[in-house]
Design an enzyme around this catalytic site. Sequence first.
Site, mmCIF file in Angstrom:
data_model
loop_
_atom_site.group_PDB
_atom_site.id
_atom_site.type_symbol
_atom_site.label_atom_id
_atom_site.label_comp_id
_atom_site.label_asym_id
_atom_site.label_seq_id
_atom_site.Cartn_x
_atom_site.Cartn_y
_atom_site.Cartn_z
ATOM 1 N N THR A 248 -10.354 -6.060 67.897
ATOM 2 C CA THR A 248 -10.012 -4.761 67.316
ATOM 3 C C THR A 248 -9.602 -3.743 68.383
ATOM 4 O OG1 THR A 248 -10.995 -2.857 66.193
ATOM 5 C CG2 THR A 248 -12.521 -4.261 67.365
ATOM 6 N N ASP A 249 -8.798 -2.770 67.972
ATOM 7 C CA ASP A 249 -8.432 -1.679 68.899
ATOM 8 C C ASP A 249 -9.645 -0.807 69.228
ATOM 9 O OD1 ASP A 249 -8.727 -0.390 66.446
ATOM 10 O OD2 ASP A 249 -6.804 0.667 66.526
ATOM 11 N N GLU A 250 -10.709 -0.933 68.420
ATOM 12 C CA GLU A 250 -11.888 -0.081 68.669
ATOM 13 C C GLU A 250 -12.562 -0.397 70.001
ATOM 14 O OE1 GLU A 250 -14.579 1.006 65.648
ATOM 15 O OE2 GLU A 250 -13.184 0.583 64.025
ATOM 16 N N TYR B 144 -20.721 -1.739 66.515
ATOM 17 C CA TYR B 144 -19.721 -2.723 66.057
ATOM 18 C C TYR B 144 -18.713 -3.019 67.164
ATOM 19 C CZ TYR B 144 -15.174 -4.106 64.120
ATOM 20 O OH TYR B 144 -13.948 -4.720 63.924
ATOM 21 N N LYS C 121 -17.840 -6.413 69.458
ATOM 22 C CA LYS C 121 -16.507 -7.023 69.525
ATOM 23 C C LYS C 121 -16.038 -7.085 70.989
ATOM 24 C CE LYS C 121 -14.187 -8.199 66.549
ATOM 25 N NZ LYS C 121 -14.093 -9.480 65.796
ATOM 26 N N PRO D 280 -15.882 11.236 49.720
ATOM 27 C CA PRO D 280 -16.493 11.698 50.974
ATOM 28 C C PRO D 280 -15.520 11.578 52.149
ATOM 29 C CG PRO D 280 -17.312 9.518 50.391
ATOM 30 C CD PRO D 280 -16.357 9.910 49.311
HETATM 31 P P1 NAD Z 1 -14.560 -8.599 56.502
HETATM 32 O O1 NAD Z 1 -15.863 -7.955 56.741
HETATM 33 O O2 NAD Z 1 -13.769 -8.201 55.299
HETATM 34 O O3 NAD Z 1 -14.717 -10.180 56.427
HETATM 35 C C1 NAD Z 1 -15.514 -10.891 57.333
HETATM 36 C C2 NAD Z 1 -15.768 -12.278 56.767
HETATM 37 O O4 NAD Z 1 -16.575 -12.976 57.707
HETATM 38 C C3 NAD Z 1 -16.542 -12.261 55.433
HETATM 39 O O5 NAD Z 1 -15.943 -13.144 54.510
HETATM 40 C C4 NAD Z 1 -17.929 -12.735 55.815
HETATM 41 O O6 NAD Z 1 -18.593 -13.439 54.781
HETATM 42 C C5 NAD Z 1 -17.622 -13.641 57.010
HETATM 43 N N1 NAD Z 1 -18.775 -13.759 57.900
HETATM 44 C C6 NAD Z 1 -19.555 -12.761 58.387
HETATM 45 N N2 NAD Z 1 -20.541 -13.267 59.146
HETATM 46 C C7 NAD Z 1 -20.363 -14.628 59.159
HETATM 47 C C8 NAD Z 1 -21.054 -15.681 59.780
HETATM 48 N N3 NAD Z 1 -22.130 -15.482 60.550
HETATM 49 N N4 NAD Z 1 -20.599 -16.959 59.584
HETATM 50 C C9 NAD Z 1 -19.516 -17.193 58.804
HETATM 51 N N5 NAD Z 1 -18.825 -16.205 58.179
HETATM 52 C C10 NAD Z 1 -19.243 -14.942 58.365
HETATM 53 O O7 NAD Z 1 -13.716 -8.366 57.823
HETATM 54 P P2 NAD Z 1 -12.147 -8.147 58.000
HETATM 55 O O8 NAD Z 1 -11.834 -6.728 57.765
HETATM 56 O O9 NAD Z 1 -11.425 -9.205 57.249
HETATM 57 O O10 NAD Z 1 -12.009 -8.411 59.565
HETATM 58 C C11 NAD Z 1 -11.681 -9.703 60.072
HETATM 59 C C12 NAD Z 1 -11.636 -9.606 61.583
HETATM 60 O O11 NAD Z 1 -10.655 -8.641 61.980
HETATM 61 C C13 NAD Z 1 -12.952 -9.158 62.207
HETATM 62 O O12 NAD Z 1 -13.190 -9.902 63.358
HETATM 63 C C14 NAD Z 1 -12.733 -7.682 62.546
HETATM 64 O O13 NAD Z 1 -13.481 -7.306 63.661
HETATM 65 C C15 NAD Z 1 -11.237 -7.685 62.844
HETATM 66 N N6 NAD Z 1 -10.592 -6.379 62.594
HETATM 67 C C16 NAD Z 1 -10.512 -5.865 61.332
HETATM 68 C C17 NAD Z 1 -9.862 -4.650 61.126
HETATM 69 C C18 NAD Z 1 -9.700 -4.065 59.748
HETATM 70 O O14 NAD Z 1 -9.050 -3.018 59.625
HETATM 71 N N7 NAD Z 1 -10.235 -4.674 58.695
HETATM 72 C C19 NAD Z 1 -9.327 -3.950 62.201
HETATM 73 C C20 NAD Z 1 -9.458 -4.492 63.471
HETATM 74 C C21 NAD Z 1 -10.060 -5.722 63.650
#
Ligand code: NAD
Length: 318
Positions: free
Chosen positions: A123-125, A149, A153, A204
């Site tokens: 993530t960019d975070e 978080y 990451k 919110p």
């Molecule tokens: P999400 O929370 O919607 O989905 C995460 C998935 O991982 C879920 O289906 C969950 O059940 C599964 N999971 C969690 N813990 C697990 C474990 N221990 N074993 C197996 N499965 C597990 O997340 P997302 O928004 O789809 O993000 C996906 C990735 O992209 C993440 O790594 C996140 O850090 C990264 N990311 C997301 C965003 C965003 O805007 N959503 C932005 C930057 C980076």
Amino acid sequence: MNILITGGAGFIGLNFVYHLLKTTLYNITVIDSLTYASHPKEIRKLTSHSRLRFIKGNIVKEKDIETVMDQEYEAIIHFAAESHVDKSIQNSDKFVQTNIIGTYQLLQQLLKGYVKKMIHISTDEVYGRLNPTDQPFTETSPLSPNNPYSATKASSDLLVRSYYETFQLPLITTRCSNNFGPFQHIEKFIPTIVYNAFYNYKIPVYGDGLQIRDWLFVEDHCKAISLILEKGIYGEIYNIGGGNERRNIDVVKQILKIMGRSESLIKYVEDRKGHDRRYAINSSKLQNELGWNQTSDFNQSLENTIQWYIDYLERTFL
Ligand code: NAD
């Protein structure tokens, strides 16, 4: 070609599964522990597809990972994570487990040679906050995470880096900006606004609402990952930005306008602890070296996304 997708029942993972089924002939295995953020019905429905296999499993548990290692994989696309900043502030335990230990377990499998490469979705975070006039982060910007978080990451990114440097494993890291699109959990920013506006509940907004995020449509993100899967260079990091910097309050107002709701629904609430003021990343490396380009129009994609959530709410809750 066999591909393993971790977290394929979550927001971006599920979109990526659909994307691969539509655009490739890969055999896909999804491992997901089905946390509250996942879509169990959707992923189980997809198992009727002959090229998709779903295994419920936790990437923190070596045994669960070994269950899916019954065949060789061309690649792991590693999405699985605990991803909600607010939850990480309340309790970081699962974040440390899944985001750090889970990533470590997968790296160990690469050491055993069952997998040809891994794309680690970050993530960019991890870069921390920008001031309004700062240049967007590049891949060489220092890591400076400000909440649990993003710290977990960043830790996983460093583990990936170390396994590349130490063992020359075929690893690539991507860092994307805020995604939007179908299947995101209702707790996240855009779905929360749509949900509350749909029911005429108060919306919110943290602090003064002037925080800036760079919005990336999830389909553009999926295309970028496909390209990196095909052409990405091992050991490299690729930023994937939306090129759509928007103030939170402006996004709220735009959604209310599209949904025909009054701005009087907006309720300013106490700001999130450690809330980063601005995120923005520079994607020119991905554009110049691999030829990626964002093709979606922000306004149109936002309208389509809102309609998707309205349909979902009508199907699920009415
Ligand atoms: P999400 O929370 O919607 O989905 C995460 C998935 O991982 C879920 O289906 C969950 O059940 C599964 N999971 C969690 N813990 C697990 C474990 N221990 N074993 C197996 N499965 C597990 O997340 P997302 O928004 O789809 O993000 C996906 C990735 O992209 C993440 O790594 C996140 O850090 C990264 N990311 C997301 C965003 C965003 O805007 N959503 C932005 C930057 C980076």
